[in-house]
Each structure stands twice: as structure tokens, then as C-alpha cells.
Scaffold this active site. Sequence first.
Site, PDB file in Angstrom:
ATOM      1  N   GLU A 164      23.131  14.429   6.507  1.00 15.96           N
ATOM      2  CA  GLU A 164      23.472  15.767   7.073  1.00 15.96           C
ATOM      3  C   GLU A 164      22.256  16.444   7.249  1.00 15.96           C
ATOM      4  OE1 GLU A 164      26.425  15.976   7.838  1.00 15.96           O
ATOM      5  OE2 GLU A 164      27.190  14.395   6.974  1.00 15.96           O
TER       6      GLU A 164
ATOM      7  N   HIS B  99      20.740  15.399  10.442  1.00 18.00           N
ATOM      8  CA  HIS B  99      21.638  15.920  11.664  1.00 18.00           C
ATOM      9  C   HIS B  99      20.999  17.395  11.978  1.00 18.00           C
ATOM     10  CE1 HIS B  99      24.388  12.797  12.342  1.00 18.00           C
ATOM     11  NE2 HIS B  99      24.918  12.608  11.019  1.00 18.00           N
TER      12      HIS B  99
END
Lengths: 225, 225, 225, 225, 225, 225
Positions: E48, E51
Amino acid sequence: MREQYLLRDNRDSILEKDIEEAALKVTLGSERKTLQTEDERKMTAYHEAGHALVAQYVKDMDPVYRVSIVARGGSLGHTSFPPERDRYNETKTRLLSIIATSLGGRAAEEIVFNELTVGASDDIKRATTIAKKMVTEFGMSDLGPISYASVSGNMWIAKDFDEGTHVSSEMEAKIDTEVKKIMDESYAKAKEVILSKREMLNKISTRLLEKETIESDEFKELINS
Amino acid sequence: MREQYLLRDNRDSILEKDIEEAALKVTLGSERKTLQTEDERKMTAYHEAGHALVAQYVKDMDPVYRVSIVARGGSLGHTSFPPERDRYNETKTRLLSIIATSLGGRAAEEIVFNELTVGASDDIKRATTIAKKMVTEFGMSDLGPISYASVSGNMWIAKDFDEGTHVSSEMEAKIDTEVKKIMDESYAKAKEVILSKREMLNKISTRLLEKETIESDEFKELINS
Amino acid sequence: MREQYLLRDNRDSILEKDIEEAALKVTLGSERKTLQTEDERKMTAYHEAGHALVAQYVKDMDPVYRVSIVARGGSLGHTSFPPERDRYNETKTRLLSIIATSLGGRAAEEIVFNELTVGASDDIKRATTIAKKMVTEFGMSDLGPISYASVSGNMWIAKDFDEGTHVSSEMEAKIDTEVKKIMDESYAKAKEVILSKREMLNKISTRLLEKETIESDEFKELINS
Amino acid sequence: MREQYLLRDNRDSILEKDIEEAALKVTLGSERKTLQTEDERKMTAYHEAGHALVAQYVKDMDPVYRVSIVARGGSLGHTSFPPERDRYNETKTRLLSIIATSLGGRAAEEIVFNELTVGASDDIKRATTIAKKMVTEFGMSDLGPISYASVSGNMWIAKDFDEGTHVSSEMEAKIDTEVKKIMDESYAKAKEVILSKREMLNKISTRLLEKETIESDEFKELINS
Amino acid sequence: MREQYLLRDNRDSILEKDIEEAALKVTLGSERKTLQTEDERKMTAYHEAGHALVAQYVKDMDPVYRVSIVARGGSLGHTSFPPERDRYNETKTRLLSIIATSLGGRAAEEIVFNELTVGASDDIKRATTIAKKMVTEFGMSDLGPISYASVSGNMWIAKDFDEGTHVSSEMEAKIDTEVKKIMDESYAKAKEVILSKREMLNKISTRLLEKETIESDEFKELINS
Amino acid sequence: MREQYLLRDNRDSILEKDIEEAALKVTLGSERKTLQTEDERKMTAYHEAGHALVAQYVKDMDPVYRVSIVARGGSLGHTSFPPERDRYNETKTRLLSIIATSLGGRAAEEIVFNELTVGASDDIKRATTIAKKMVTEFGMSDLGPISYASVSGNMWIAKDFDEGTHVSSEMEAKIDTEVKKIMDESYAKAKEVILSKREMLNKISTRLLEKETIESDEFKELINS
């Protein structure tokens, strides 16, 4: 009312041969009288003898149970090899022997008469199907252990899509090459057996033309003679 | 009430020719009057004579039974070879002869008139279908005993998928090459027969233009003259 | 009540031209008034004159029956060649002439105006369909007498599968090459006719612009002038 | 009850602009308020100005009727060229001009902002469809007068099969090459116009940002200034 | 009866966080307790963080709104970038940034752990879909402004046929090459960002492992620290 | 009435082994008595031992829970590796280990007997499916992070069309190459393990032939002996 259960030849007890005949009728169809010429009967006899002879000399085949040129259903003759015992698995060795045996009829046609007949089509089709599965499902070719199962087709289209087996045209070509290699080598094997046992082929064919059907014991005797 | 069963030409007994005519009507359609020009009738006569002549000189064909330029159904003429006896099998030799015979009409058109007509389409289609089966089902080409049956198509799609006969584009190309080779060689054979029997072709055509139909006996006489 | 059957121009008898008009209405649609510019009418006139002129100078075409720039249905003009007599067969020669005639309109557009129009699409489509059948069904190309009928498509899919006519991509390419060769040679033929009869093309076009429709007799006079 | 027919701005007579607005609503959708940034509005203005400018300088296009950056329906602006008069046919020249005009918006985006937007997708799609038809149906490419109509697709599958237009992959590649050539040359043309009239593009865009919509007369004045 | 409307933690007023939670539940599914090992949680956190970090350093992306390793629905974490304002168009620049951001998770997996997980599949799929549309619909690759829209597929088959977008295999190969080029360059961009901000990646991941969720303000602080 | 709930061996309490047996019956089918020859049982034992041994020596596999040559349902034996704990994600490392383990049975057949059997087909199919997904969906091959998901097929055709994943034949060939590379390398890995632990393979097989089933503890002891 008893009479209506009489057997066809007026016997009133069921013999083993009645049961055999019933089984044959179910699997191969009823006996069929044909008006084949002598040349045609000879072609049929050599074709069936070819199957039987190759089966005898390739590895791990079940023994020949019966060879016959009695026409039944859509076929002019048949040679059968029921398994001696239950089989739980099949080896590459046996599959290759089954393919060579299937092509034994056509090999005899070509070697003895230098002719080919439409009658070998079913043998060829069955053998090709096995060869294709060896390559695409059983991992038994030079392509190694990899599955291209849908290439062999499945009964239900939906299943194909589900299983994700689309194959590139390059791989299709390699598959076809491997299948053809198996067929070519198996046919070469069948011809090799027939050429090396040419006299035995004549004996079996001659006996078939005389008696129409050869049972397993008689076949063994012929082979060992 | 009797009268309503009178035959068309007011005879009251059925002759063999009535039965023949009935059979032809069922298989080929009723006779059809056409207003062909003399050139067109000549083209038709040479076309049918081409079929008959090639049939006579290739191996193992059944004898010519009738050659006719009476138009029936969708066709301007017909040549027929009903089998002399029941056939239980077909050989490669006979299939090649049937193909060459089918192309005999077109070969005559090309050699005699240096022209081609749409009328040969059905002959070509039927011959191509046999050639394709020889390659893909009967194992009768240089590809050897291997089956690509679905390539020839089947009446029921579902069956194709079931039988697993997808073929790579490389193999399709080889199949097309073999089919074309059979067609080319058969056409060459048909032309060879017609060129070597050019006079006989003229005789048969001339007789057809005079009499419209030649029956088997008369055809034999012509050939032996 | 009589009046309601009066013809459109208040005549009370039916003339031959009424019947002609009725037939045209059925096959081509009703006359349609257009507001074409003079340039557009000229393009239309040369297009139709192109068809008629090529038809006149290729082999075995039926004679021109009428050339017209009266718009009917979806079309700005039409040239018709009804067959002089019933035809029972078609030759390669005639099919090539029909293709060249179909392309005559576009050849005129290109040669006279150095422009191309969408109006030639139907002509091109019809000609291509014939060329494809010549190659795949009629055996009239360098591929020889062999049938690839399904490549041309059939109205019923099921029939295709039934008839077994899958074709390899190599053969499809050869078919396309042959079809294109027929189209290219036919277009070259059409242009050759128009270039060699350039003055005649002008005459026909000029007459069309004056009179809108030229009937067969007048067309013959023009050609022979 | 009278009131309920009052127009939206409380006028009680219908002006020409009311009718125009009604027509726009039907064809392009209702006006839509957007919260575009000034950069986004500028991009939109240059895009529409690009269409209008190219239309002005390619051959045979109808004159620009209106350029607008009022968002309507799914679109951020529109430029329209209603035909001056009924058209009965279309030329290759005009089709090429329509393609170049369609690409004028994207050409402006690239030249002015060195950026590309998703907003040009519909223009590109429409232009590609025309280019493909030029090649496959109208015979307007180097492939010459030949029809590959089904390659362009048809609304009804059955029709495709009926019309017999399967095409080999070699020919598909040639078709794609020709289509791309038309698109590339048309885009080059659009860029050439914009580069050579860069100042005019700025003027039109600036005016659009001020007034949102430019009508035909004002557009003509701008161009001639 | 009042009680039955009490919120889950016995509060009696709705807070902003209740609404947020409701929205998350609808779009991503309910929170899901997992028994991930510490290694697995670390992999998720770095994914995550990858990203979020890439989103921060590519052009024109909306700011990171939340990064979380709370498992919801079928996913182990999520990073969100709701648009700051309504968008009416998308640029090539932004689409490339979205693709790179999508691949940021996998880039982190590869760089930090030298491992790849199945968890990146949806990211890859979404990014590939955008890249394909850039090539085939938006004219944003070296193939230029041309549309191959059906290659990207459409929800309704019938629409494809209607729109005429069959593409040759040569062009399909070029399209695949362009799509892969976009994906490769975008992945290289994602890795470049992560390698150059390796410390920042560690910080974000560490914070995620501590707090599970980072909101926009905290994310900004982290980045600026 | 109590009696009817008695367990099969007349016990009246349910033991853990009853639950295990119930679970096995549901997932693998009931125990099945076979009349395998001693050679066949040996082949089966080495096949299962092959799976277990490879599982032991590749990275990140769950521990062997049970190895058995008790025939159940359609299978002659089974080796199971239930996950030690819930898994939320899968790594490339583990997927490669699962593939190698699947091929361990066939590797043993080839190395020990120089024979191949049809019994390995399901192992091969399952392994191929994983390898294909690694390439086309998980981005775990040299093709990098890009999705060709439909190539792997989907259960619902409509979904494929919706998702736009048509792939060029060039890319299909690259995908097949990558899939085959994974399979070849994994098979090489399986053979490497078996060759290097040849004695251990013999021990496991011998124990299996004696006891039919080896539970996890006994397996661990064997491995550590």
C-alpha cells in the site's frame, strides 16, 4: 407357451456360446451376411490378421482373444483383446502398443496388396485420438509434462472455457508434430512386425478364410507352430 | 374409372421403361425441355461424353450405364455408373478413379472448346469432398495413416468438439496441399485420357447430339468400334 | 366510379410504356426527383455511359437495352442488359465480361474526372462476388478445378459445417490473390475499352444529359455513328 | 391557462433562436453547466477551433456553421457543418477532407499543448470508420476496386455469411495498412493546416473563450480578417 | 424504541466517521479481521505504501486521501485518491500516472522483498485495461490517432459486429507491443520513484504497521518530513 | 432404536478417526478395494512418495500431513498438505513449489521405472493451470506485470468480451513459451530433489507398501532418520 422361449436352433438350454453371441450382438451388432468377392474376403482376412499379429509382438498387449471375418454391424471383421484383469492405470508403453496394433490392419493392406481401403478409417481415428491425448493430456511426448487438454476437445464447450486451455498456434503446430511422430513411429513398428512375420500373417489369413473365426487357443497354437 | 390409371401415352400396361423413367424422375428430376442453342447442346454433349470416356479408361470403375443430354432437374445431362454389385469397402484406386471421372466433363470443355462453364461446379465439389476425406479420414495421402476428421466437417458441431480434432494451421496447410495434389493429378489423368482418345470423344458426343441418350450396350459398341 | 381507374396522365388506355414503367418501379423503385448540380449529373451520366460502353466491347455480353440517369430507388441511374434468351449455363468468358462491365462506371469516373465516388460500391461488390465464385466454386482460376465453396459463404451456417470446407490460411491467401487478379485484369480491361473509345463515351454521356434515357435502338445508332 | 405555454424566459412569442435551441437539444442534448478549470476550457476551445480551421482549408467541405464550447450531452463542445444542399453521392476528395477535419481537434491539442485527451476518441473512431469503408467497400485505396465488405462488419451476422466475404489474414493486413495510411496522411494534413494557420487558430480560440459560440457569419469574418 | 437506533458503540449521535465507515462498507466491504503473520502484514504495508508513494511523485495525480492495511472485502488494504474536483476529460499524462500508481504496490514487493504476490493481480489487470484503451481507442500510442475499439472488447457482442472493427493479426501484434511498452515504461517509472524515495517508503510502511490507517493530513506531514 | 445409530464397527462413541474418515470420504470418495498387481502397487507407492518428498525439500510448502496408497474415488493414492494456517495471499515462491510438488509423482515414475502413466494427468493439468495464471494474471514471468486474463479462460464467456482481453497470436506464443518454461524448470526441480534423495524415496515407498498410509508424525521421523 413354452415354445416361445425356445432358442433359435430349437435347443431348450442356454449354452455358453449363446451368451457369447448375445454379448457380441450388443457390442458389435448382429452377424451380417455379405456377398463379398473372394478378393474382398481376402483383403478383410489380411486386415484382421494384421491386427492380431502386431498385438502378439508388441510389448504389454493383452493376448488375442478372437479374430474373425464375420461381418457384424458396420464392420467386416473384428479382432478383440479383452483385458486379462482389471487395469487401474495405463503406461506409455501399452498406449504405444495399442496404437501400433490399431494400425496393423492397414499395414497388412499396404504390404500384401499395395492398396489402401476406407475400412481402416476407424482404426486410424481411434489411434490418432490416443496419440493426441498422450501429447496433450498425459505428458508422454517430447513436450514433457504439460497439459493442453482442451486441444483434444471436451464434450461440453463450457468446460473448455472454464479450464483455460487456449493454445497459441505455434504450440498447436508442435502438438501436431508430436502426434504425427507417434503415429509415424507406431505405423513403422506395425509394418516392421508384419514384414518380419510375413509367413505367420499368411497362415492366420488362410485359416481365417477357411474358418471365419479363430479363438484364442487356436490363435496361440498357430503362433507357436 | 379405369381410365384415370392410363399411362401418359395411353398404354394400359406398364413397361420396363416406365419404371426406369419413374426412378430417374425421383433421383434426377423430371425431364425438362430447354431452348439451348446448338453450341450449348454441343458443350453439354462433350461434357457428358468426357465423364463417360474417362470412366472407361481408369482402373476399377463400374461400367457406364447411361449417358444422356436430356435435361433433368437442375442439370443439363447426366452420366451414371450404378455399382455392378454390393460394395463393402472402397479402395484408394477406386476413389482416385471416381475423382478423375468427375473431372472428365470439365477436361472435355477445356480441351475441346478452350472454355470453362459453371456447369462443372457440382462435379468439382463432389470430387474435392472425396479428395479431402482421403487425406483427413482415410489416411490415403503422403500424410500417412492419421486422422484429422473434423477438418472435413461433420453434420453435428457438437460431435466435432467431442472428438477432439482441432488442427494447427500448419497442418491445415499440409492437408490443403495434399488435397490439391490429388485434384491436380486426377485432373491431369482425366485430360490424358481425353487427349489420347480424342476421336472416341467426338464419336460419343456426335451420337449424343443425335440420340440424346446412349444406353450401356450402345456405349460398349461405340467404345469397341 | 370509372374515373378512379384513370391513369396518372388522364389517359384511359394502358400503353406499352405504362407496363414498362410498372416493371421498372417494381425492380428499381419509383422515379425520384433529385436536385443534383450539373457537375453531379455529369458524373452520373459518365458513370452509366461507362457501363454501357464496356458492355458493347467485351465478348459475349447481351446487348445494352437501356441507359438512364433517371434516379430510381437508391440509385442515380441504371444500365440494363436483359438476356436475349434463356441461359442454361454460363462461361468463364461471359463472367469476365460481366465483371468488366460492372467496373465500367468507376473506370469512367477515374479516367474522365480523376475522382472516385461512393456510388460505385454496389458495382464493386457484385463484381467481387462473381470473381470469388469463379475461384472457389467454378474452378476458373489458376488454382484449377477444386472447390472451396464455404469460403464464399452460404446462407445457412449449418450447411457449411455439413459440407466440410474449412480452408487453411495459406489457401485463403492464394484465393484472395486469384480474386484480386481477376478484379485487376477486369478493371484494366474496362479502362482499356474506355480509353480507346473516349469519343464514344463523350457522345453517350452528352446524349444522356440531354435526354436522360437512351433506349436500345438509339444506343445502337450512337455506337454505329 | 395561457401561462403554461410561456417560454422559459417569459417571452410569449417563439423566436428563431428557440427553434435552434430545440433542434440542438434533440441532436446534441441539453446545455450542461460544467465547472471546468480555465485550462480545461482552453483545451476545449482549441480542440473545437482545430476542427473549424481544418474544415476551412481542405477541399470541398461544407462551410462551418457554428463552433461552440457550450457543453451538451456527453460532449464539451461541438463544431457543425450541415450540408449546403442535398448530396446524392460522395467523392473520395470529400471523404478525405471529412477525416482530416475530424482529426483537427486532436491535431490542435498536440500542437498547442503537447498533450492528448480522451475527448478525441469519438472523432478518431468516426474517422477510422470512414477510412475503413474507403478501403473495403468504396474501392478508394491502392487495393483498387474490390470489395471486402464484411471486414467492416455488418449489423446482422447472418448477412455476412450470406454475402461471402471471408478474407485471408494476408489481405486483412493489407487492408489495415491502407486504412492506417489514410489516417496518417489525413492527420498530417490536419497538422499542416494548423501549423500554417497558427495565428488564426489562436484568434478563433480566444473568441470562443470570450463568447462560447461563434456563428457562421462571425466565423467567416474572423477567417477573412 | 429509541434504543434500536443507537449506534454500535452506544453513542446517540452520528459522527462524520460513521458516515465515512458507511461509505467504505459500501464500496470496499466491511472490515475483516485476519490472522496474518507479521511478515504478511509487512508485505501488505509495503504494497500500500508503494501505491501512495508513486501517486505522490508522478504528474497530475489527485492527492492521497487515505492509505490503509485494514482488510476489507476481498482486499488486504487500500489506498484512495478521490478526484479533487469534477473531471470532464482525461489527459495522456494523467492516464500514465494512474498506471504507474497501480503498479506501485508490486514495485514495492519486488524491490523490498524480492518477491511477488497474487495480491497484485487486480492492480495489474486494471492498469492493463487502461493501457489497452490508450492504444486502441484514445490514439495515445505510436500507432497514432486510429481506432481499433473492438479489440478492447465491448459488453455487447452485437455492438462489435455493428461497429466494424475486425483487426488483422499483424495489427493485433502491433497493438500488443504498444500496450506492453506502456506497461513496461510505467512499471519502470514506479520502480524509479520507489528506489529514489526508499526511506520515505520505509517511513510510510512503519507508520501503517503502527496505526493501520493514515489519513490525508498525516500522509502530507510524512511526505514533507 | 438406539442400534441404528451404532457406528460401523459396533462402537457407540465417535472417535477422531471417524471424523477424519468422514472428511476423506467427502473430499476424495470412499475407500475402494483394488486388485492391483504388486508392480502396480509399487508404481503407485513411488508416485505418492514422489509428491511427498518434493514437498519436503522445496521452499515454503506446508508440511506433509498424510501419504497414502489407499485407493479412493478415481484415484489410486493421495498425498495431502492442508495449510498450517489461514493464508491471505500467495507468493511466487510458493506457487513454484506447488507446481514442483505436483510433478513429483511423475518425476518418480520416470526416474525409478523409466515409464510414464496416465495417472499423472490430473497432476499435470493442475500444475499447468497454475503456471498459466502466473504468466497471464499474476505478472510472475518474464513478460512482467501485464494481464492477459482471458487467455486463461473464464467461466462466463460474456465476461471475457466485457473485459477486453483479446490477445495477438504473437503474444499467445510468448505466453505459451513462458508457461512451458515454468513447467520445465519446475519438473527439473522435482527430478533434482528425487535424484538427490533417492534413498529417502525408497524408504517412503517401502513404508507405504507395508502400511498403506503414513501420517505426518511418522513421515517426519522417516525424513529425519
